[in-house]
Design a protein around this motif. Structure first.
Motif, PDB file in Angstrom:
ATOM      1  N   ILE A   1       2.605   1.796   3.241  1.00 44.03           N
ATOM      2  CA  ILE A   1       3.276   2.725   4.154  1.00 44.03           C
ATOM      3  C   ILE A   1       2.784   4.147   3.940  1.00 44.03           C
ATOM      4  CG2 ILE A   1       5.520   3.764   4.719  1.00 44.03           C
ATOM      5  CD1 ILE A   1       6.746   0.997   4.188  1.00 44.03           C
ATOM      6  N   ALA A   2       2.573   4.546   2.680  1.00 44.47           N
ATOM      7  CA  ALA A   2       2.125   5.904   2.373  1.00 44.47           C
ATOM      8  C   ALA A   2       0.630   6.092   2.620  1.00 44.47           C
ATOM      9  CB  ALA A   2       2.453   6.246   0.923  1.00 44.47           C
ATOM     10  N   GLY A   3      -0.108   5.006   2.749  1.00 41.60           N
ATOM     11  CA  GLY A   3      -1.541   5.100   2.981  1.00 41.60           C
ATOM     12  C   GLY A   3      -2.343   5.411   1.736  1.00 41.60           C
ATOM     13  N   ILE A   4      -1.805   5.078   0.578  1.00 41.85           N
ATOM     14  CA  ILE A   4      -2.501   5.319  -0.692  1.00 41.85           C
ATOM     15  C   ILE A   4      -2.609   4.001  -1.450  1.00 41.85           C
ATOM     16  CG2 ILE A   4      -1.769   7.728  -0.870  1.00 41.85           C
ATOM     17  CD1 ILE A   4       0.440   6.802  -2.788  1.00 41.85           C
ATOM     18  N   ASN A   5      -3.299   4.037  -2.548  1.00 41.67           N
ATOM     19  CA  ASN A   5      -3.402   2.869  -3.411  1.00 41.67           C
ATOM     20  C   ASN A   5      -3.118   3.320  -4.836  1.00 41.67           C
ATOM     21  OD1 ASN A   5      -3.701   0.218  -3.970  1.00 41.67           O
ATOM     22  ND2 ASN A   5      -5.927   0.168  -3.727  1.00 41.67           N
ATOM     23  N   LEU A   6      -1.829   3.582  -5.122  1.00 39.65           N
ATOM     24  CA  LEU A   6      -1.453   4.172  -6.394  1.00 39.65           C
ATOM     25  C   LEU A   6      -0.644   3.211  -7.271  1.00 39.65           C
ATOM     26  CD1 LEU A   6      -1.396   6.781  -8.119  1.00 39.65           C
ATOM     27  CD2 LEU A   6       0.685   7.393  -6.913  1.00 39.65           C
ATOM     28  N   PHE A   7       0.465   2.720  -6.758  1.00 36.90           N
ATOM     29  CA  PHE A   7       1.370   1.912  -7.568  1.00 36.90           C
ATOM     30  C   PHE A   7       1.085   0.424  -7.495  1.00 36.90           C
ATOM     31  CE2 PHE A   7       3.909   5.681  -6.386  1.00 36.90           C
ATOM     32  CZ  PHE A   7       4.046   6.213  -7.649  1.00 36.90           C
ATOM     33  N   GLY A   8       0.721  -0.044  -6.330  1.00 35.39           N
ATOM     34  CA  GLY A   8       0.482  -1.468  -6.134  1.00 35.39           C
ATOM     35  C   GLY A   8      -0.859  -1.684  -5.461  1.00 35.39           C
ATOM     36  N   ASP A   9      -1.001  -2.812  -4.830  1.00 37.14           N
ATOM     37  CA  ASP A   9      -2.219  -3.160  -4.112  1.00 37.14           C
ATOM     38  C   ASP A   9      -1.883  -3.248  -2.629  1.00 37.14           C
ATOM     39  OD1 ASP A   9      -4.710  -3.973  -3.349  1.00 37.14           O
ATOM     40  OD2 ASP A   9      -4.619  -5.917  -4.351  1.00 37.14           O
ATOM     41  N   ALA A  10      -2.264  -2.233  -1.867  1.00 32.90           N
ATOM     42  CA  ALA A  10      -1.912  -2.171  -0.450  1.00 32.90           C
ATOM     43  C   ALA A  10      -2.585  -3.268   0.362  1.00 32.90           C
ATOM     44  CB  ALA A  10      -2.271  -0.801   0.123  1.00 32.90           C
ATOM     45  N   THR A  11      -3.643  -3.855  -0.161  1.00 33.65           N
ATOM     46  CA  THR A  11      -4.316  -4.930   0.581  1.00 33.65           C
ATOM     47  C   THR A  11      -3.521  -6.235   0.553  1.00 33.65           C
ATOM     48  OG1 THR A  11      -5.605  -5.596  -1.360  1.00 33.65           O
ATOM     49  CG2 THR A  11      -6.584  -3.936   0.113  1.00 33.65           C
ATOM     50  N   GLN A  12      -2.542  -6.338  -0.327  1.00 32.36           N
ATOM     51  CA  GLN A  12      -1.744  -7.554  -0.458  1.00 32.36           C
ATOM     52  C   GLN A  12      -0.508  -7.574   0.427  1.00 32.36           C
ATOM     53  OE1 GLN A  12      -2.657 -10.283  -2.225  1.00 32.36           O
ATOM     54  NE2 GLN A  12      -4.553  -9.129  -2.450  1.00 32.36           N
ATOM     55  N   VAL A  13      -0.286  -6.535   1.209  1.00 33.54           N
ATOM     56  CA  VAL A  13       0.932  -6.450   2.022  1.00 33.54           C
ATOM     57  C   VAL A  13       1.047  -7.595   3.034  1.00 33.54           C
ATOM     58  CG1 VAL A  13       2.153  -5.029   3.717  1.00 33.54           C
ATOM     59  CG2 VAL A  13       1.260  -4.004   1.635  1.00 33.54           C
ATOM     60  N   PRO A  14      -0.016  -7.978   3.759  1.00 38.73           N
ATOM     61  CA  PRO A  14       0.156  -9.119   4.679  1.00 38.73           C
ATOM     62  C   PRO A  14       0.581 -10.407   3.969  1.00 38.73           C
ATOM     63  CG  PRO A  14      -1.856  -7.931   5.195  1.00 38.73           C
ATOM     64  CD  PRO A  14      -1.336  -7.356   3.931  1.00 38.73           C
ATOM     65  N   ALA A  15       0.035 -10.655   2.796  1.00 34.23           N
ATOM     66  CA  ALA A  15       0.437 -11.856   2.041  1.00 34.23           C
ATOM     67  C   ALA A  15       1.876 -11.733   1.560  1.00 34.23           C
ATOM     68  CB  ALA A  15      -0.502 -12.073   0.862  1.00 34.23           C
ATOM     69  N   ILE A  16       2.259 -10.551   1.100  1.00 39.08           N
ATOM     70  CA  ILE A  16       3.629 -10.347   0.617  1.00 39.08           C
ATOM     71  C   ILE A  16       4.626 -10.540   1.752  1.00 39.08           C
ATOM     72  CG2 ILE A  16       5.229  -8.602  -0.277  1.00 39.08           C
ATOM     73  CD1 ILE A  16       2.834  -7.531  -1.928  1.00 39.08           C
ATOM     74  N   VAL A  17       4.320  -9.976   2.914  1.00 38.31           N
ATOM     75  CA  VAL A  17       5.227 -10.109   4.059  1.00 38.31           C
ATOM     76  C   VAL A  17       5.294 -11.563   4.523  1.00 38.31           C
ATOM     77  CG1 VAL A  17       5.545  -9.454   6.477  1.00 38.31           C
ATOM     78  CG2 VAL A  17       4.966  -7.715   4.792  1.00 38.31           C
ATOM     79  N   THR A  18       4.162 -12.237   4.572  1.00 39.47           N
ATOM     80  CA  THR A  18       4.141 -13.634   5.013  1.00 39.47           C
ATOM     81  C   THR A  18       4.943 -14.526   4.075  1.00 39.47           C
ATOM     82  OG1 THR A  18       1.950 -13.301   5.977  1.00 39.47           O
ATOM     83  CG2 THR A  18       2.633 -15.578   5.565  1.00 39.47           C
ATOM     84  N   TYR A  19       4.706 -14.407   2.786  1.00 42.01           N
ATOM     85  CA  TYR A  19       5.438 -15.238   1.831  1.00 42.01           C
ATOM     86  C   TYR A  19       6.911 -14.851   1.759  1.00 42.01           C
ATOM     87  CZ  TYR A  19       1.010 -17.197   0.330  1.00 42.01           C
ATOM     88  OH  TYR A  19      -0.190 -17.847   0.300  1.00 42.01           O
ATOM     89  N   SER A  20       7.230 -13.593   1.984  1.00 39.02           N
ATOM     90  CA  SER A  20       8.636 -13.183   2.030  1.00 39.02           C
ATOM     91  C   SER A  20       9.349 -13.822   3.212  1.00 39.02           C
ATOM     92  CB  SER A  20       8.752 -11.663   2.126  1.00 39.02           C
ATOM     93  OG  SER A  20       8.252 -11.053   0.980  1.00 39.02           O
ATOM     94  N   ILE A  21       8.681 -13.870   4.359  1.00 38.06           N
ATOM     95  CA  ILE A  21       9.276 -14.516   5.535  1.00 38.06           C
ATOM     96  C   ILE A  21       9.466 -16.011   5.284  1.00 38.06           C
ATOM     97  CG2 ILE A  21       8.821 -15.153   7.941  1.00 38.06           C
ATOM     98  CD1 ILE A  21       7.523 -12.360   8.244  1.00 38.06           C
ATOM     99  N   ILE A  22       8.497 -16.642   4.637  1.00 36.38           N
ATOM    100  CA  ILE A  22       8.618 -18.072   4.322  1.00 36.38           C
ATOM    101  C   ILE A  22       9.785 -18.316   3.368  1.00 36.38           C
ATOM    102  CG2 ILE A  22       7.475 -19.980   3.114  1.00 36.38           C
ATOM    103  CD1 ILE A  22       4.831 -18.928   4.311  1.00 36.38           C
ATOM    104  N   LEU A  23       9.909 -17.488   2.330  1.00 36.81           N
ATOM    105  CA  LEU A  23      11.026 -17.630   1.395  1.00 36.81           C
ATOM    106  C   LEU A  23      12.359 -17.351   2.082  1.00 36.81           C
ATOM    107  CD1 LEU A  23       9.584 -16.042  -1.858  1.00 36.81           C
ATOM    108  CD2 LEU A  23      10.413 -18.372  -1.586  1.00 36.81           C
ATOM    109  N   PHE A  24      12.377 -16.369   2.978  1.00 39.03           N
ATOM    110  CA  PHE A  24      13.604 -16.045   3.705  1.00 39.03           C
ATOM    111  C   PHE A  24      14.043 -17.217   4.581  1.00 39.03           C
ATOM    112  CE2 PHE A  24      15.886 -14.127   7.309  1.00 39.03           C
ATOM    113  CZ  PHE A  24      16.920 -13.518   6.618  1.00 39.03           C
ATOM    114  N   CYS A  25      13.096 -17.850   5.255  1.00 35.02           N
ATOM    115  CA  CYS A  25      13.429 -19.016   6.090  1.00 35.02           C
ATOM    116  C   CYS A  25      13.955 -20.171   5.233  1.00 35.02           C
ATOM    117  CB  CYS A  25      12.212 -19.458   6.892  1.00 35.02           C
ATOM    118  SG  CYS A  25      11.735 -18.306   8.176  1.00 35.02           S
TER     119      CYS A  25
END
Length: 149
Positions: free
Chosen positions: A95-119
């Motif tokens: 969201i901030a457009g930086i790569n400081l605390f985590g890995d911003a390239t992993q956001v699509p995987a995180i969102v996808t797996y979060s949706i799967i876990l939520f379902c």
């Protein structure tokens, strides 16, 4: 009107689908466990959720099986919350457009797996309400029959 499916069959299908949905993110969490330490808790919660869902299948008609249903839903909710809290730093970086605390390239995987876990979590919660329940213990049924006579 005749019922096409019984409540217990629908509950069984919900449990199977929820278990499969919870198992899907395991490979991702194992691969990222060394980078994100919160995923260790997530993996434990996923394994406990799968174990409780297997126990609900094994002890299907026991009078205490309702508690196992609720425990499975709780473990799935904990797995979802733990997974999402492990990926929140990557989402913040994205969201901030930086790569400081985590890995911003992993956001699509995180969102996808979060949706799967939520379902999976939602199906497990719905399963708690759909499950018809175990029959009353035989001792109570005998009392009711004697009282009617």
């Amino acid at each position: 009107m005749k019922k096409l499916f019984s409540e217990n069959l629908i509950s069984f299908l919900f449990r199977i689908i929820a278990t499969i949905l919870v198992i899907i993110p395991v490979i991702y969490t194992v691969g990222r466990m060394s980078i994100i330490p919160e995923y260790k808790k997530t993996l434990v919660f996923i394994l406990l959720a799968v174990l409780t869902e297997i126990l609900t299948i094994i002890f299907d008609r026991k009078f205490w099986c309702d508690f196992i249903h609720v425990a499975g839903a709780v473990f799935m909710a904990l797995a979802f919350a733990s997974f999402l809290s492990g990926g929140v730093l990557s989402i913040a970086d994205y969201i901030a457009g930086i790569n400081l605390f985590g890995d911003a390239t992993q956001v699509p995987a995180i969102v996808t797996y979060s949706i799967i876990l939520f379902c999976g979590m939602l199906l497990s919660i719905v399963d708690c309400f759909v499950y018809k329940g175990a029959p009353k213990p035989l001792k109570n049924q005998i009392k009711i029959i004697k009282e009617k006579e």
